[in-house]
Design a protein around this motif. Structure first.
Motif, PDB file in Angstrom:
ATOM      1  N   HIS A 120       0.808  -1.218   0.000  1.00 56.78           N
ATOM      2  CA  HIS A 120       0.000   0.000   0.000  1.00 56.78           C
ATOM      3  C   HIS A 120       0.843   1.272   0.000  1.00 56.78           C
ATOM      4  CE1 HIS A 120      -1.974  -3.299   2.188  1.00 56.78           C
ATOM      5  NE2 HIS A 120      -3.090  -2.903   1.594  1.00 56.78           N
ATOM      6  N   THR A 143      -5.316  10.658  -1.166  1.00 57.65           N
ATOM      7  CA  THR A 143      -5.248   9.530  -2.086  1.00 57.65           C
ATOM      8  C   THR A 143      -4.715   8.308  -1.350  1.00 57.65           C
ATOM      9  OG1 THR A 143      -2.989   9.991  -2.834  1.00 57.65           O
ATOM     10  CG2 THR A 143      -4.786  11.045  -4.052  1.00 57.65           C
ATOM     11  N   THR A 145      -3.265   4.038  -2.409  1.00 52.83           N
ATOM     12  CA  THR A 145      -3.000   3.030  -3.441  1.00 52.83           C
ATOM     13  C   THR A 145      -2.822   1.675  -2.779  1.00 52.83           C
ATOM     14  OG1 THR A 145      -1.901   4.658  -4.855  1.00 52.83           O
ATOM     15  CG2 THR A 145      -1.454   2.343  -5.312  1.00 52.83           C
ATOM     16  N   VAL A 178      -5.244   0.596 -11.417  1.00 50.74           N
ATOM     17  CA  VAL A 178      -3.850   0.893 -11.751  1.00 50.74           C
ATOM     18  C   VAL A 178      -3.297  -0.239 -12.601  1.00 50.74           C
ATOM     19  CG1 VAL A 178      -1.529   1.245 -10.817  1.00 50.74           C
ATOM     20  CG2 VAL A 178      -3.524   2.224  -9.641  1.00 50.74           C
ATOM     21  N   ARG A 181       2.092  -0.193 -13.750  1.00 49.68           N
ATOM     22  CA  ARG A 181       2.797   0.659 -12.799  1.00 49.68           C
ATOM     23  C   ARG A 181       4.258   0.241 -12.687  1.00 49.68           C
ATOM     24  NH1 ARG A 181       1.677   3.693  -7.664  1.00 49.68           N
ATOM     25  NH2 ARG A 181       3.399   3.249  -6.226  1.00 49.68           N
ATOM     26  N   ARG A 189      -3.722   5.072 -14.810  1.00 49.26           N
ATOM     27  CA  ARG A 189      -4.892   4.991 -13.944  1.00 49.26           C
ATOM     28  C   ARG A 189      -6.148   5.094 -14.805  1.00 49.26           C
ATOM     29  NH1 ARG A 189      -2.534   9.531  -9.864  1.00 49.26           N
ATOM     30  NH2 ARG A 189      -1.049   8.230  -8.696  1.00 49.26           N
ATOM     31  N   PHE A 274      -6.453   2.540  -6.943  1.00 45.04           N
ATOM     32  CA  PHE A 274      -6.099   3.889  -6.498  1.00 45.04           C
ATOM     33  C   PHE A 274      -7.395   4.605  -6.156  1.00 45.04           C
ATOM     34  CE2 PHE A 274      -5.748   8.396  -7.788  1.00 45.04           C
ATOM     35  CZ  PHE A 274      -4.706   8.824  -6.986  1.00 45.04           C
TER      36      PHE A 274
END
Length: 911
Positions: A120, A143, A145, A178, A181, A189, A274
């Motif tokens: 995370h 935000t 993730t 996501v 990445r 995204r 996300f």
């Protein structure tokens, strides 16, 4: 429990009724239950041993056809009329299905069936409640993730369900998938956005180098929501194509994508979620989104099926369809017409009314019209099919006799553009300058004649000994336009682009004569202009004439005055895109032909190309691959390209170990001359050639020669290309055409395997010392994988990676090697000091302490020099003493005087 304790979650789907050339519309129906379990699925990718080029991907699957479902001509099949040659098939493997039926705080914990653990950014925002996941964001602009590192892959499909506790106020809540990445500064995204209007919208964005870019706008899905409404989201990344759609979980899934875009800047493999409480959100207090039913599939192959065979046994009861899908390279290599020239493709897309490309064959007696329903051009004393042409043309015509005898005349059958002005253009080349003389007297100097409707009904353009001269005649024969001579400035003995343009504005006609040298791509053009009162309606005919014998002419065009004649891109087209990089040409060709394309790296670092030749699409993209020495391979429904620069100094995508049992059966290395090339001749079309050779290799093995023509921009590029190809051809290392992996026995390797692509680097530690003497460092050229319920076997074809390790400027690991160093005295296997000599002082080893430790290759033994060598002594030869550590690579032996001493890993200068 996960595979192999439980069956491999294999998905095989058919996009029945799909347009085989429009992958955006492919919807795959699950046919996994019809796959014969014993046969499973086989996938062959890349280039196999001894192949120079990547082959079409092959997908083999045997389908149960006892009900006749996969017989195309069977009218009682539910797929009757939907199967065709080209129906796409896709193979996916589900890597994780997470319903979050566990309790975990400050993170999402580990999914028990797969064993995959979430990681995370802002872990305190995430929780698993025993029935779902939650993400709580306390304030606007917050935000969070969550990622699953093991559920990774280049091409993936991800599903999730999300709901929010209220209709958003002030600004939206974003639930994003996501994909691709690399890190927080590089990812895609795909947004599912809960808006303040109570609707669900989508958007696709990327983060590249820390810069956020919206690839699409915010697009409404037509879905509305309220507090707790469960929204299902499907996101896909395949090749360069990114897609997303959203729908009510309680309703049917739409068949189309709400947002789709092609982008290939980011090349990571991580997948996850996300959440973003958008800046300006005014909902009271903390907001908690609920997320459930997360599923991620890695897409192993997507190919059309070119044939639908039916087979049965002697009883006639065991009926199967042994289907073999074949990737896009198969179709592109079969029966594809040559693409028209760059100039043709450009001019035919302009506001055209009459167009004669003059690219007819050498036996032609007239010039074909490129306008559908247009009139062929008449002519006299003209020959076609000449190779002396503008670089952007396929061929040209020659007007054989000067003085007005030779001509080509095209009549405009129908004017389809607004009658507010017109343009006529062509390309020409004079073999010699015309004789001096006033054009009114020497009519033989005429180059172009144009018939028009308007105040001026006839234009005549002359090419004199020093420049152009233009006249415009009214209907009564009087001269409305009568100029002096305009200096050429350019060289008319080379191909020149010429255009007359007339534009009517408020009762005034502004005319311009424009010209530039073909090959000048810097926007420099030349102009003669004037105006008169009246109208300029349309063109009825245009003729090209010969001021002198053997005047070359090409591409006669008539249409609206808005022709983009002066645009730099248009000028580059006339030059056949000479100077365009291989990467840019590949991207353009794929766009022009509607084929998805993904490039790993930067277009700007690829080789600059010569003029684009005439050929099929596959010929032209292979031309780029050959010049740049990258790898063209299949990616999703389209193609991918790994440029030469992206092949340098790669990090391993997969790290294996013989001792850990990662390699399932003994490899079969090959020590042969398949790739040996010690004399290279490199040339370019219409240019010079360069020969490079390694005399020492020739003395040992004889001449292994290769001649290659590469379409690079200039002769100056050939030297480096020849040297680099010689380097690749004289690396003396084993080939590894067969390395096998058993992923059922080593399921922990699956995550890494899903990150491997054609051209990836892998390493294998602890090989038998009698075979390799060092860890294997390899490039994956291709593979075959076989997947079934309880097995997943992979057979790799690999080549050495060392040729692609290159020196990096100002990098401590990039050392200059000594080519003349040897041992000055013999040493036994326990010696900790070496005496090294060289006859050339400039090749003595450095005495700077910062350059050490340093690894040397002494007779195949890897020896580490632990601290600085002594200063060279003597007057030639020069001797140095080196303190060393032995047996670094598990090999230690006595070494004789005269044994060559070099860097363990010498790095060449890159091309």
């Amino acid at each position: 429990m996960a595979f192999p304790t439980t069956p491999l979650p294999l998905f095989v789907g058919l996009a029945v009724g799909a347009d085989p050339v429009n992958p955006a519309g492919w919807e795959f129906a699950d046919i996994s239950n019809d796959v014969r379990a014993r046969a499973g699925v086989s996938i062959q990718v890349g280039r196999q041993d001894e192949s120079d080029l990547v082959d079409a991907t092959k997908v083999g699957v045997t389908l149960d056809n006892r009900a006749g479902r996969y017989s195309r001509v069977n009218p009682i099949s539910d797929l009757y009329g939907l199967l065709d040659k080209g129906t796409p098939i896709q193979v996916r493997v589900t890597r994780i299905v997470d319903t979050f039926t566990r309790s975990f705080s400050n993170g999402l914990g580990t999914e028990p069936n797969s064993g995959f653990t979430w990681t995370h950014v802002n872990p305190t925002c995430w929780n698993a409640t025993g029935s779902a996941a939650t993400c709580t964001l306390a304030a606007a602009a917050d935000t969070a993730t969550a990622l699953v590192a093991d559920a990774a892959g280049h091409d993936v499909e991800v599903l999730s369900t999300v709901s929010v506790p209220a209709v958003m106020t002030g600004a939206s809540w974003v639930h994003a998938t996501v994909v691709r990445r690399v890190d927080g500064s590089n990812q895609y995204r795909l947004y599912c956005e809960f808006t303040t209007a109570g609707t669900v919208a989508v958007k696709i964005a990327k983060v590249s180098g820390g810069v956020n870019t919206d690839l699409t706008g915010v697009i409404s899905t037509g879905v509305t929501y309220s507090a707790g409404t469960r929204i299902r989201v499907r996101a896909r990344a395949i090749g360069a194509t990114l897609q997303i759609r959203c729908w009510l979980e309680s309703g049917p899934e739409p068949t189309g994508w709400h947002a789709q875009v092609d982008d290939d800047d980011v090349v990571g493999t991580l997948t996850g979620l996300f959440s973003w409480r958008v800046t300006g959100n005014t909902n009271a207090g903390s907001l908690t989104a609920t997320i459930d039913d997360f599923r991620m599939d890695v897409i192993r192959a997507t190919t059309p099926v070119p044939e639908w065979p039916v087979r049965w046994d002697q009883s006639g009861k065991n009926v199967v369809a042994p289907v073999v899908g074949a990737g896009i390279l198969r179709r592109l290599g079969q029966g594809q017409p040559a693409l028209r020239s760059p100039i043709f493709r450009q001019l035919s897309a302009q506001p055209v009314c009459g167009y004669w490309p003059l690219e007819d064959g050498s036996d032609s007696t007239r010039a074909s019209s490129a306008v559908v329903g247009g009139v062929v051009a008449s002519g006299a004393e003209v020959t076609f099919g000449n190779d002396d042409r503008p670089p952007g043309a396929a061929s040209a015509a020659v007007l054989t006799t000067g003085g007005g005898t030779s001509y080509v005349t095209g009549t405009v059958k129908r004017w389809t553009q607004p009658q507010t002005g017109y343009a006529v253009m062509c390309y020409f080349r004079l073999p010699t300058l015309p004789v001096s003389g006033a054009p009114l007297v020497v009519n033989g100097n005429r180059l172009m004649r144009i018939s028009a409707v308007g105040t001026v009904v006839r234009w005549v353009i002359y090419a004199t000994s020093g420049g152009f001269y233009i006249e415009g005649y009214a209907n009564d024969g009087s001269l409305t336009v009568n100029t002096g001579s305009f200096s050429y400035v350019i060289n008319p003995l080379k191909w020149t682009a010429l255009q007359l343009e007339a534009e009517e504005t408020g009762g005034t006609v502004n005319w311009r004569l424009l010209w530039y040298q073909v090959g000048a791509t810097d926007g420099i053009t030349f102009l003669a202009s004037g105006s008169y009162s009246g109208t300029a309606d349309r063109v009825t005919a245009a003729s090209l004439l010969a001021p002198v014998d053997s005047t070359g002419v090409s591409h006669l065009w008539a249409g609206h005055h808005t022709l983009a004649f002066l645009d730099v891109p248009f000028m580059r087209i006339a030059a056949g895109y000479a100077g365009e990089t291989a990467g840019a040409r590949l991207a353009r060709l794929h766009t022009e032909n509607g084929i998805p394309f993904a490039l790993i790296g930067s277009e700007s670092t690829t080789s600059t190309m010569g003029a684009q030749p005439v050929g099929t699409f596959i010929d032209l993209v292979r031309d780029c691959e050959q010049a740049d020495q990258g790898v063209l391979y299949e990616r999703g429904a389209g193609l991918g390209y790994l440029p030469r620069r992206s092949r340098y100094n790669q990090n391993p995508a997969m790290v294996l170990d013989f001792a850990a049992g990662h390699v399932s059966s003994p490899p079969e290395p090959t020590d042969d001359d398949q790739r040996l090339r010690n004399r290279i001749t490199v040339s370019r079309p219409g240019g010079s050639e360069v020969i490079a050779e390694v005399l020492a290799s020739i003395a040992r093995s004889g001449v292994y020669a290769d001649e290659v023509e590469i379409n690079v921009e200039t002769d100056a590029q050939l030297d480096d290309h020849a040297t680099w190809r010689l380097h690749l051809g004289t690396i003396d290392e084993l080939r590894w055409p067969r390395i096998t992996l058993d992923l059922a026995r080593n399921p922990g390797l699956i995550a890494a395997w899903c990150k491997v692509r054609v051209g990836s680097r892998i390493t294998i530690a602890n090989p038998p010392s009698a075979v390799a003497g060092q860890d294997l460092d390899l490039i994956v050229e291709g593979w075959t994988e076989n997947l079934s319920i309880y097995s997943w076997d992979v057979e790799l074809s690999c080549s050495p990676a060392r040729p692609w390790d290159v020196a990096v400027y100002d990098d401590p690991g990039s050392r200059r090697d000594s080519t003349s160093s040897t041992l000055a005295a013999s040493v036994n296997s326990t010696a900790t000091s070496l005496s090294i000599t060289t006859p050339n002082l400039v090749e003595a080893w450095t005495t700077k302490a910062s350059a050490y430790p340093l690894d040397l290759n002494v007779g195949g033994e890897r020896i580490t020099v632990t601290s600085a060598m002594s200063a060279p002594s003597g007057t030639g030869p020069y001797t140095q003493t080196a303190p060393v550590t032995r047996s670094v690579n598990g090999i230690v032996k006595s070494q004789a005087a005269g044994t060559k001493v070099s860097l363990w890993k010498p790095l060449p200068r890159a091309l």
